[in-house]
Structure formats: structure tokens, C-alpha cells
Design an enzyme around this catalytic site. Structure first.
Site, short mmCIF file in Angstrom:
data_model
loop_
_atom_site.label_atom_id
_atom_site.label_comp_id
_atom_site.label_asym_id
_atom_site.label_seq_id
_atom_site.Cartn_x
_atom_site.Cartn_y
_atom_site.Cartn_z
N TYR A 27 9.74 29.91 43.25
CA TYR A 27 9.73 28.21 43.71
C TYR A 27 8.58 27.64 44.28
CZ TYR A 27 13.47 29.46 47.50
OH TYR A 27 14.96 29.37 47.42
N ASN A 37 16.58 18.21 51.50
CA ASN A 37 15.36 18.61 50.91
C ASN A 37 14.43 19.60 51.24
OD1 ASN A 37 17.25 17.57 48.89
ND2 ASN A 37 16.15 15.32 49.25
N VAL A 38 13.28 20.01 49.86
CA VAL A 38 11.93 21.13 50.55
C VAL A 38 11.19 20.03 49.22
CG1 VAL A 38 13.71 22.84 50.93
CG2 VAL A 38 13.09 22.46 48.27
N HIS A 84 16.28 21.65 55.76
CA HIS A 84 16.12 23.59 55.39
C HIS A 84 14.22 24.05 54.44
CE1 HIS A 84 20.07 22.04 54.13
NE2 HIS A 84 20.68 22.91 55.12
N CYS A 111 -0.64 41.03 58.76
CA CYS A 111 0.06 42.62 58.68
C CYS A 111 0.14 42.81 57.09
CB CYS A 111 0.88 41.56 59.33
SG CYS A 111 2.42 40.29 58.32
N GLY A 153 23.32 11.15 48.17
CA GLY A 153 22.59 12.38 47.00
C GLY A 153 23.02 13.53 47.57
N THR A 154 24.10 13.63 48.83
CA THR A 154 23.71 14.97 49.08
C THR A 154 25.44 15.13 48.51
OG1 THR A 154 24.93 17.12 50.82
CG2 THR A 154 24.70 13.74 51.63
N SER A 155 26.03 16.51 48.20
CA SER A 155 27.25 16.94 47.63
C SER A 155 28.62 17.13 49.21
CB SER A 155 27.49 17.80 46.95
OG SER A 155 26.49 19.10 47.68
N ALA A 169 20.93 6.56 43.60
CA ALA A 169 20.05 5.98 44.62
C ALA A 169 18.88 4.95 44.34
CB ALA A 169 19.48 6.90 45.48
C1 BV8 Z 1 24.02 29.54 57.73
C2 BV8 Z 1 16.75 25.28 50.75
C3 BV8 Z 1 24.19 30.70 59.51
C4 BV8 Z 1 16.53 26.48 49.79
C5 BV8 Z 1 19.06 24.87 50.86
C6 BV8 Z 1 29.93 31.83 52.18
C7 BV8 Z 1 29.03 33.17 51.97
C8 BV8 Z 1 27.59 32.56 52.84
C9 BV8 Z 1 27.37 31.61 54.08
C10 BV8 Z 1 28.28 30.44 53.29
C11 BV8 Z 1 29.44 30.93 53.50
N1 BV8 Z 1 30.56 29.18 53.59
C12 BV8 Z 1 29.30 28.75 54.13
C13 BV8 Z 1 28.33 28.88 54.47
C14 BV8 Z 1 27.35 29.09 54.94
C15 BV8 Z 1 26.39 28.25 54.45
C16 BV8 Z 1 26.96 27.45 53.24
O1 BV8 Z 1 27.01 26.15 54.33
N2 BV8 Z 1 27.20 27.50 52.27
C17 BV8 Z 1 28.12 26.50 51.30
C18 BV8 Z 1 27.65 26.60 49.73
C19 BV8 Z 1 29.35 27.07 51.43
N3 BV8 Z 1 25.16 28.06 55.01
C20 BV8 Z 1 23.94 28.91 55.32
O2 BV8 Z 1 23.79 29.76 54.54
C21 BV8 Z 1 23.20 27.63 55.82
N4 BV8 Z 1 23.24 29.14 56.92
O3 BV8 Z 1 25.31 28.99 57.99
O4 BV8 Z 1 23.54 30.42 58.55
C22 BV8 Z 1 23.21 31.82 60.24
C23 BV8 Z 1 23.30 30.57 62.19
C24 BV8 Z 1 22.79 31.32 62.96
C25 BV8 Z 1 22.30 32.56 63.12
C26 BV8 Z 1 22.01 33.65 60.83
C27 BV8 Z 1 22.41 32.46 60.50
C28 BV8 Z 1 21.54 27.60 55.78
C29 BV8 Z 1 22.47 26.46 54.23
C30 BV8 Z 1 20.86 26.28 54.06
C31 BV8 Z 1 20.10 26.36 52.33
N5 BV8 Z 1 19.26 26.31 51.86
N6 BV8 Z 1 17.72 24.76 50.68
C32 BV8 Z 1 15.88 26.15 48.84
O5 BV8 Z 1 16.01 24.86 47.86
O6 BV8 Z 1 15.97 26.91 47.73
S1 BV8 Z 1 20.42 23.93 50.72
C33 BV8 Z 1 20.47 23.67 49.30
O7 BV8 Z 1 21.73 23.52 48.99
C34 BV8 Z 1 19.91 22.45 48.96
O8 BV8 Z 1 19.02 21.91 50.08
C35 BV8 Z 1 21.22 20.74 49.30
O9 BV8 Z 1 21.18 20.64 50.91
C36 BV8 Z 1 22.38 22.30 48.89
C37 BV8 Z 1 23.11 21.69 47.68
O10 BV8 Z 1 22.28 20.99 47.00
P1 BV8 Z 1 22.35 20.49 45.39
O11 BV8 Z 1 24.03 20.60 45.36
O12 BV8 Z 1 21.90 20.38 44.46
O13 BV8 Z 1 22.18 19.02 46.47
P2 BV8 Z 1 23.29 18.08 47.10
O14 BV8 Z 1 23.82 18.89 48.32
O15 BV8 Z 1 22.43 17.45 47.73
O16 BV8 Z 1 24.25 17.60 46.00
C38 BV8 Z 1 23.33 16.36 44.91
C39 BV8 Z 1 24.03 15.82 45.03
O17 BV8 Z 1 23.06 14.39 44.41
C40 BV8 Z 1 25.50 15.24 43.95
O18 BV8 Z 1 26.32 15.16 45.03
C41 BV8 Z 1 25.56 14.12 43.17
O19 BV8 Z 1 26.24 13.74 42.76
C42 BV8 Z 1 23.59 13.67 43.78
N7 BV8 Z 1 23.45 13.09 42.38
C43 BV8 Z 1 23.22 13.33 41.41
N8 BV8 Z 1 22.41 12.54 41.00
C44 BV8 Z 1 22.18 11.15 42.20
C45 BV8 Z 1 22.70 11.64 42.77
N9 BV8 Z 1 22.93 10.84 44.30
C46 BV8 Z 1 22.17 9.42 43.85
N10 BV8 Z 1 21.74 9.06 43.26
C47 BV8 Z 1 21.52 10.27 41.56
N11 BV8 Z 1 20.71 9.38 40.68
ZN ZN Z 2 1.79 38.93 58.65
#
Ligand code: BV8
Ligand code: ZN
Length: 246
Positions: free
Chosen positions: A67, A102-103, A119, A156, A193-195, A237
């Protein structure tokens, strides 16, 4: 380019706009998305496994180092014309809300007001024990070993963790609630820009469609959101967004 004109007209006419962004809007600033080299020096790891509470528990120095490397990368890059166009949209239609997965702080640095970070952020570290907010450390570069010991909490003494939402963690309640509320109330949602693979964030464009909004998608690749979008603009974008706000 008929779709581009149609999208520009719909955007100009919209009263309440939501701009929903993912890692793709920062790609042209030089920030790798999760899909490509985000793990950089950590290339033998998959971002999905590193971005978990388990990974931090198992090896806090590896995860904290990753990070800190990402944060120092963000501090070295600049917002791109895509981020600037989002600010233009918000200035033209003041009731525009930016909701980002995004973060990074590139929306803020491009002048967008109060983006909702679903996120979390690289710039809000907190104690992994008592959740007390911690200072953003001075820019540190993890050594070539990639490990970096996280600072300790002043209250802590537990390790400090990144202020991001990991896989398996709940999204910040207030942020998610406001995001859903804005998606139900908007008349146009621009998703950039999100998948559309990560939940529950990926629901936001679907909520907007359910409540009758026009949904415009900007992405060079097809995504599961193609079916939800009214108009799909396949391109980067930093080119498409300025063309929408000309
Ligand atoms: C939750 C912060 C429940 C961290 C991120 C099976 C097992 C375990 C979990 C799950 C499962 N099935 C579903 C889940 C839930 C899981 C999930 O959805 N998993 C997915 C993978 C299936 N979700 C979670 O775990 C969420 N929490 O469900 O909790 C809960 C509820 C109550 C109480 C307790 C628990 C939490 C999800 C958040 C994770 N953190 N980020 C960090 O940054 O390190 S997510 C992270 O990945 C990013 O933030 C982003 O949102 C995501 C995807 O990453 P990328 O694909 O790179 O980004 P993006 O999606 O934006 O895609 C890029 C796109 O850009 C592409 O489409 C590409 O074509 C395009 N692009 C490229 N170039 C350009 C462009 N577009 C425009 N212009 C360009 N030039
Ligand atoms: Zn503390």
C-alpha cells in the site's frame, strides 16, 4: 460518433448527474488497474489476495509495503483530462455527485468536490486495533525487499492499517447509503473505467437504471455493465470524457 453526440446532449440536459468511477479513470495517469500490473514489485501476488484482512494478519509488513508503494506512486502521478472533465461536469451541473471505487486522491486533486469513496482511501490510515485515525506517514519507499513495518498506534500500540475496504469487509455504511440514494435520485449516471465485477459497488449503475436514469458507460472494453447502459462509449476516459464536455 453518433453515440458521442447523443451522450453529450443527454449529459448537458441532465439536472442530477452521478459520475461513477473505477480504476480505469486513473489508468491514463499511469496508475495500473487491478486487472493489470497493480501488484508491481509484488508481481508474484494477486491483488485480490493481497487486498484482504487475512493477508494483513499473515504478513502486515508485505501488505503495508504494497500500500505504501501504491501511495507513493499516486503521489508521483497527476490527474488526467478524464478527471478534469469530471470536475467540469460537476461545475456545470452543481448537483453532480462523484462516486468512486478508487482509493487514490486524483478526483480531489482535479478539483472534484466531495467524491464518495466506496472502498476507502490510501490517505486515511487507521489503527487495526482501536480504529483510531492515524497520520499518513511521510512518503516512504518500501526497500527492495518490499516489506515495510506498519507504524504502531499511539493509543493501543496495534499496527496501523490502510484506510481501504478489503475483500470480505463491509463498505463504509454512510458512503454506501448515500451512493445508493444518489443513484435512485439521479436522471443520468455516467460509469467510467470500471469492470463492474466488484460488489456491492457494481450495483450502483443498476440502481440508477431501475429508477429510470439514462446510463452512459465509458470503457475501452465491454463489461457486464454493457447490458445496463443506455449508451456504451468504447474508448479511453481521457479522450472520451473531454469530448463529452466540449
Ligand atoms: C463485501 C480497495 C461483505 C482495496 C477494493 C467470493 C468470495 C469472497 C467475496 C466475494 C465473493 N463473491 C463476491 C464477493 C464479494 C466481493 C466481490 O465482489 N468480489 C468480486 C471479485 C467477485 N466484494 C467484497 O468483498 C466487498 N465486501 O462484500 O463484504 C460483507 C458485508 C457485511 C459485513 C461484512 C462483509 C468489498 C469489495 C471492496 C474490495 N476493495 N479496493 C484496494 O484498492 O487495494 S476493490 C478493487 O477492485 C478496486 O477498488 C476496484 O473497484 C475493483 C476492481 O479492480 P479493477 O478491475 O482494476 O478496476 P475496475 O473494476 O475499475 O476495472 C478496470 C476497468 O477499467 C476495466 O474494465 C478496463 O477495461 C477499464 N479501463 C482500462 N483503461 C481504461 C479503462 N477505462 C477507461 N479509460 C481507460 N483508459
Ligand atoms: Zn489503536
Amino acid at each position: 460518433m453518433h453515440d458521442l453526440r447523443k451522450a453529450a446532449e443527454a449529459l448537458a440536459a441532465a439536472q442530477r448527474v452521478v459520475v461513477f468511477t473505477g480504476a480505469g479513470i486513473s489508468a491514463e495517469s499511469g496508475v495500473p488497474t487491478f486487472r493489470d500490473a497493480l501488484t508491481g514489485l509484488w508481481e508474484r501476488f494477486d491483488a485480490q489476495t493481497l487486498a484482504t484482512p487475512q493477508a494483513f494478519e499473515d504478513d502486515p509488513e508485505l501488505v503495508w509495503g504494497w500500500y505504501e508503494w501504491r501511495r507513493s506512486l499516486i503521489q508521483r502521478v497527476a490527474p488526467n483530462p478524464g478527471h478534469a472533465a469530471v470536475t467540469t461536469i460537476q461545475n456545470r451541473a452543481p448537483r453532480t455527485v462523484v462516486i468512486t471505487q478508487n482509493v487514490d486522491d486524483l478526483h480531489e486533486r482535479a478539483g472534484s468536490r466531495d467524491p464518495i469513496h466506496l472502498h476507502g482511501s490510501l490517505f486515511t490510515p487507521r489503527c487495526a486495533g482501536c480504529a483510531h485515525p492515524a497520520e499518513v506517514p511521510a512518503a516512504t519507499e518500501p526497500d527492495e525487499g518490499r516489506r515495510l513495518a506498519p507504524p504502531r498506534c499511539a493509543h493501543c500500540f496495534a499496527p496501523i492499517r490502510p484506510g481501504v475496504v478489503w475483500f470480505g469487509e463491509a463498505l463504509p455504511e454512510q458512503a454506501l447509503e448515500t451512493a445508493v440514494q444518489e443513484a435512485t435520485a439521479c436522471d443520468l449516471l455516467l460509469t467510467v473505467g470500471t469492470s463492474g465485477l466488484v460488489y456491492p459497488a457494481a450495483e450502483i449503475p443498476k440502481v440508477a437504471t431501475m429508477f429510470g436514469a439514462t446510463v452512459i458507460q465509458v470503457n475501452p472494453q465491454p463489461t457486464p455493465l454493457d447490458a445496463t447502459a443506455t449508451i456504451n462509449l468504447h474508448g479511453p476516459a481521457a479522450t472520451i470524457l473531454p469530448a463529452l464536455t466540449e
